[in-house]
Design an enzyme around this catalytic site. Structure first.
Site, PDB file in Angstrom:
ATOM      1  N   HIS A  59      78.729  18.527  91.193  1.00 33.45           N
ATOM      2  CA  HIS A  59      77.351  19.020  91.172  1.00 33.45           C
ATOM      3  C   HIS A  59      76.796  19.197  92.586  1.00 33.45           C
ATOM      4  O   HIS A  59      75.980  20.089  92.820  1.00 33.45           O
ATOM      5  CB  HIS A  59      76.463  18.084  90.354  1.00 33.45           C
ATOM      6  N   ASP A  60      77.225  18.360  93.509  1.00 33.05           N
ATOM      7  CA  ASP A  60      76.779  18.540  94.892  1.00 33.05           C
ATOM      8  C   ASP A  60      77.340  19.842  95.468  1.00 33.05           C
ATOM      9  O   ASP A  60      76.605  20.658  96.025  1.00 33.05           O
ATOM     10  CB  ASP A  60      77.233  17.348  95.745  1.00 33.05           C
ATOM     11  N   ASP A  67      77.117  19.227 100.685  1.00 37.27           N
ATOM     12  CA  ASP A  67      76.274  18.814 101.808  1.00 37.27           C
ATOM     13  C   ASP A  67      75.340  17.652 101.484  1.00 37.27           C
ATOM     14  O   ASP A  67      74.434  17.332 102.248  1.00 37.27           O
ATOM     15  CB  ASP A  67      75.439  19.999 102.301  1.00 37.27           C
TER      16      ASP A  67
END
Length: 317
Positions: A59-60, A67
């Protein structure tokens, strides 16, 4: 489309060249041991830790890039972590604990983005999954907006939509299949099953791709108008061990999530799924998953003088 894709790939190539295995060998040589220890400690009290940390990394990376933007928690509703597409994402506290230990030893040295990537690898090892070297050198982003997560892959997306979303990140249809196999571990909520079981778009009934022998089991766990927060394993029969069983379930109609089932309804992704069960020239699922994780970890990274190194992962400070 071609110029856009070329630009994406060029940007990835520029960024990934600055990531490297052993990036902190001199500046913070114990980083892997510290993150690994924190992950193991968390897993001792929560058997879903591996799935949680793999999902957090995914998900990042799929929003602003890898980041750490998803980690920001300013208390504002506009923080990225509050996006609808991130509902149920956890593991922030684990990353923050690792960050606190690293700050005590190596102040303002290790990025939160790298901790997320490393924690995912450590989690995978706990689930008896693939081992791979983690490239590091990411820096933390300075933007975190709920609007940025509007285009997250979703369980209700068609396979064509999923392939497009992956392509926009420089990933192939094979990466889509392999990374979807992260569903080999973990659970999902009945909230994500209701439409598939009771209001499937074709006729308002159940998804016809569900094996008839599996449908009563799903409906028993997630009855119509039942508790949408009840959870069920995503990989029927092998939910605690990372393996290729999820792909076999997809082949046989035992996929829990609609997005997983869709992988067997498209010729290109179906061929990838079937390749792992071929009699001859069968590729290594473990090696392919490791390769796809490394490629995913290069999406939109900030390196060099870009971004920052946070003192706390939940804050831009």
């Amino acid at each position: 489309m071609v110029p856009f894709l070329l630009l994406v790939l060029l940007n990835m190539g520029t960024s990934q060249g600055q990531l490297q295995v052993g990036f902190y060998a001199t500046s913070c040589p114990n980083v892997e041991a510290i993150v690994g220890g924190v992950v193991r400690e968390a897993a001792a009290s929560d058997q879903n830790t591996a799935a949680v940390l793999l999902r957090l990394h995914f998900h990042d990376c799929f929003v602003e890039g890898c980041d750490g933007s998803i980690l920001i928690d300013s208390g504002a509703e506009r923080d990225e972590k509050n996006a609808f597409g991130h509902q149920g994402v956890r593991g922030f506290d684990i990353v923050e604990r690792a960050k606190a230990e690293l700050e005590a030893l190596c102040p303002r040295t290790v990025s939160c983005a790298d901790i997320v990537a490393l924690a995912a690898r450590e989690a995978l090892l706990l689930a008896k999954g693939s081992s791979y070297e983690v490239e590091m050198g990411r820096r933390d982003g300075v933007v975190s907006s709920v609007d940025s997560a509007d285009n997250m892959p979703d369980v209700s997306d068609s396979v064509e939509t999923l392939k497009t979303k992956f392509l926009q990140k420089g990933l192939t249809h094979k990466d889509l299949v392999v990374l979807s196999a992260a569903h080999s571990i973990g659970t999902t909520a009945c909230f994500f099953m209701n439409d598939r079981l009771y209001n499937f778009p074709a006729d308002g009934g159940s998804d016809p791709s569900i094996n008839p022998a599996f449908l009563p089991e799903l409906k028993s766990t997630c009855p119509r108008n039942g508790d949408i927060n009840v959870r069920l394993p995503i990989d029927r029969g092998s939910e605690q061990v990372f393996d290729s069983q999820i792909l076999q379930n997809i082949r046989k109609g035992f996929a829990v999530l609609q997005s997983d089932a869709a992988l067997y309804q498209d010729e290109s992704t179906k061929a990838v799924v079937d390749s792992y069960f071929a009699d001859l020239f069968r590729p290594s699922f473990e090696a392919d998953f490791a390769d796809s994780m490394v490629r995913m970890g290069r999406i939109g990274v900030l390196t060099g003088l870009q971004g920052t190194i946070r003192r706390s992962c939940a804050s831009f400070d």
